[in-house]
Design a protein around this motif. Structure first.
Motif, mmCIF file in Angstrom:
data_model
loop_
_atom_site.group_PDB
_atom_site.id
_atom_site.type_symbol
_atom_site.label_atom_id
_atom_site.label_comp_id
_atom_site.label_asym_id
_atom_site.label_seq_id
_atom_site.Cartn_x
_atom_site.Cartn_y
_atom_site.Cartn_z
ATOM 1 N N THR A 6 -21.972 -84.410 -31.554
ATOM 2 C CA THR A 6 -23.005 -84.026 -32.595
ATOM 3 C C THR A 6 -22.109 -82.891 -33.336
ATOM 4 O O THR A 6 -21.316 -82.167 -32.946
ATOM 5 N N TYR A 29 -25.576 -84.310 -37.260
ATOM 6 C CA TYR A 29 -25.049 -85.785 -37.357
ATOM 7 C C TYR A 29 -24.480 -85.927 -35.908
ATOM 8 O O TYR A 29 -23.821 -85.222 -35.487
ATOM 9 N N LYS A 30 -24.671 -87.297 -35.615
ATOM 10 C CA LYS A 30 -24.160 -88.012 -34.325
ATOM 11 C C LYS A 30 -22.905 -88.428 -35.018
ATOM 12 O O LYS A 30 -22.748 -88.982 -36.171
ATOM 13 N N THR A 31 -21.728 -88.876 -33.798
ATOM 14 C CA THR A 31 -20.652 -89.467 -34.269
ATOM 15 C C THR A 31 -20.352 -90.707 -33.295
ATOM 16 O O THR A 31 -20.803 -90.619 -32.371
ATOM 17 N N LYS A 32 -20.144 -91.621 -33.930
ATOM 18 C CA LYS A 32 -19.721 -92.865 -33.076
ATOM 19 C C LYS A 32 -18.526 -92.568 -32.252
ATOM 20 O O LYS A 32 -18.273 -93.300 -31.220
ATOM 21 N N THR A 43 -26.064 -90.613 -38.882
ATOM 22 C CA THR A 43 -24.539 -90.859 -38.163
ATOM 23 C C THR A 43 -23.495 -90.718 -39.079
ATOM 24 O O THR A 43 -23.535 -91.332 -40.059
#
Length: 99
Positions: free
Chosen positions: A40, A63-66, A92
């Protein structure tokens, strides 16, 4: 029944509009925190210049990251350009570039 359907349709339309705000043009901001264990990142969005405000700080978003590799190129304090999508109420990142 007619009123209930109208309310549900309005709520759905608001949800679509809110999620499209994330998918809009690239945004700029400053990285305030990176959590590499949870993939994150927190970014303080920089507001575009408006009357009475020459581009001050905006909302702080997490935000989350893939892909964890997205976080390797940035550090806290870096100015970035980014894009994000909203998936089930969670932001995301789809793009992250250091300025």
């Amino acid at each position: 029944m007619g009123t209930g359907r109208f309310i549900l349709a309005g709520a759905a339309a608001l949800g679509v509009l809110a999620s499209s705000a994330f998918a809009a043009d690239d945004m700029t901001g400053m990285v305030t925190r990176i959590d590499r264990l949870n993939n994150t990142i927190s970014i303080q969005q920089m507001q575009k210049g408006t009357v009475g405000n020459a581009g001050g700080a905006g909302a702080l978003q997490e935000y989350k990251t893939k892909d964890a590799a997205m976080l390797d190129a940035v550090h806290a304090g870096d100015r970035v350009t980014y894009s994000a999508t909203d998936t089930d109420g969670t932001g995301t990142l789809t793009k992250l570039e250091k300025q």
